[in-house]
Design an enzyme around this catalytic site. Structure first.
Site, short mmCIF file in Angstrom:
data_model
loop_
_atom_site.label_atom_id
_atom_site.label_comp_id
_atom_site.label_asym_id
_atom_site.label_seq_id
_atom_site.Cartn_x
_atom_site.Cartn_y
_atom_site.Cartn_z
N LYS A 1 0.83 -1.20 0.00
CA LYS A 1 0.00 0.00 0.00
C LYS A 1 0.87 1.26 0.00
CE LYS A 1 -1.68 -1.78 3.68
NZ LYS A 1 -2.39 -2.16 4.91
N THR B 1 -7.81 8.49 9.27
CA THR B 1 -7.39 7.28 8.56
C THR B 1 -7.25 6.08 9.49
OG1 THR B 1 -5.08 7.96 8.83
CG2 THR B 1 -6.18 8.60 6.78
N GLY C 1 -7.69 2.73 11.03
CA GLY C 1 -8.31 1.48 10.61
C GLY C 1 -8.33 1.22 9.11
N THR C 2 -7.62 2.03 8.33
CA THR C 2 -7.65 1.85 6.88
C THR C 2 -7.08 0.50 6.46
OG1 THR C 2 -5.58 3.10 6.72
CG2 THR C 2 -7.61 4.30 6.29
N GLY C 3 -5.95 0.12 7.06
CA GLY C 3 -5.34 -1.15 6.70
C GLY C 3 -6.21 -2.34 7.05
N CYS C 4 -6.79 -2.31 8.24
CA CYS C 4 -7.68 -3.38 8.68
C CYS C 4 -8.88 -3.49 7.73
CB CYS C 4 -8.20 -3.11 10.09
SG CYS C 4 -6.93 -2.90 11.35
#
Length: 267
Positions: free
Chosen positions: A175, A208, A210-213
């Site tokens: 990412k 932002t 929690g974006t990865g989760c």
């Protein structure tokens, strides 16, 4: 009514924006029945992680076994695994249960900056979890740790993705949200045969959390519904971008993405 089923193995976020809470919200929004195995309980909000309390290893193992004994799992997403001992138990149970579609999000640091990963756990993550990954979803700092190399350019990202596939992952998406500058965010996907870049306009927001989760969970939900990996990633990107565009102003720090935005804006 038959429904696709996805399991998240991760930490609990008391603030509701990341971890188990974000995963289950994402599954629900994408019409997937969500189950959870909690590896640790965190006391956190949008400003900080105050403390981390790992669930006893026996408790993690029993949660996994309880699900395997009764409920079919179409896809698995892993997040905060915390330490070497829990990683070993989780990897063993995934293999024992025969769960084949596995999204590994190598969570190491919270958005607020606190470590959620014990340093000695890195070798276990590489040895036991990376080879189980249908797709590995690191951000740039996580990919640097996993590959032990500096990632500054797009070519660096491609080389790191190749290295991670060589380490056993079936596919990788690195990412680009942590890239230093530019009007667009570029993610690099590699499946062992070809590269693809996903490019989206950068959204200027500090919300932002929690974006990865959320992104990894969207991929897992799509895989659970039988979509091929590229389609699962492509639709996952659309989901998370919409969630960031309509992020929520909750709390006084890094607010959460809007998991419900896709229902109103994306479809």
């Amino acid at each position: 009514m038959n429904i696709a089923r996805a399991l998240t193995i991760a930490g609990s976020d008391s603030g509701g924006g990341a971890g188990i809470q974000a995963d289950l919200k994402t599954f629900q929004e994408l019409d997937v029945f969500g189950m959870s195995v909690i590896t640790a309980v965190t006391a956190q909000n949008t400003q900080e992680v105050k403390s981390v309390h790992p669930v006893p290893v026996e408790g993690v193992e029993e949660q996994l076994q309880a699900i395997a004994d009764d409920i079919h799992v179409d896809a698995v997403k892993t997040g905060m695994l915390y330490d070497e001992e829990r990683i070993c138990v989780i990897a063993e149970q995934i293999k024992k249960a025969g769960w084949k579609k596995v999204v590994v999000d190598p969570v190491m640091v919270a958005t607020t900056g606190m470590s959620l990963f014990q340093k000695r756990a890195l070798s276990a993550l590489i040895e036991y979890m990376v080879p189980l990954a249908t797709i590995l979803t690191p951000n740039i700092p996580e990919a640097e740790v996993l590959t032990d190399r500096k990632i500054e350019t797009l070519d660096d990202r491609k080389e790191a993705a190749r290295q991670l596939v060589d380490m056993g992952a079936k596919s990788v998406i690195i990412k680009g949200g942590h890239q230093a500058e530019g009007e667009h965010v570029i993610d690099v996907f590699y499946d062992g045969e070809s590269y693809h870049t996903f490019e989206r306009p950068r959204v200027e927001t500090t919300n932002t959390h929690g974006t990865g989760c959320t992104f990894a969970s969207a991929i897992a939900a799509n895989l659970a519904q039988g979509k091929e990996i590229f389609q699962a990633v492509e639709e996952g990107k659309a989901f998370i971008h919409t969630a960031i565009e309509h992020a929520l102003d909750v709390g006084h720090g890094h607010g959460p993405t809007n998991h419900a935005a896709w229902r109103f804006q994306g479809k």
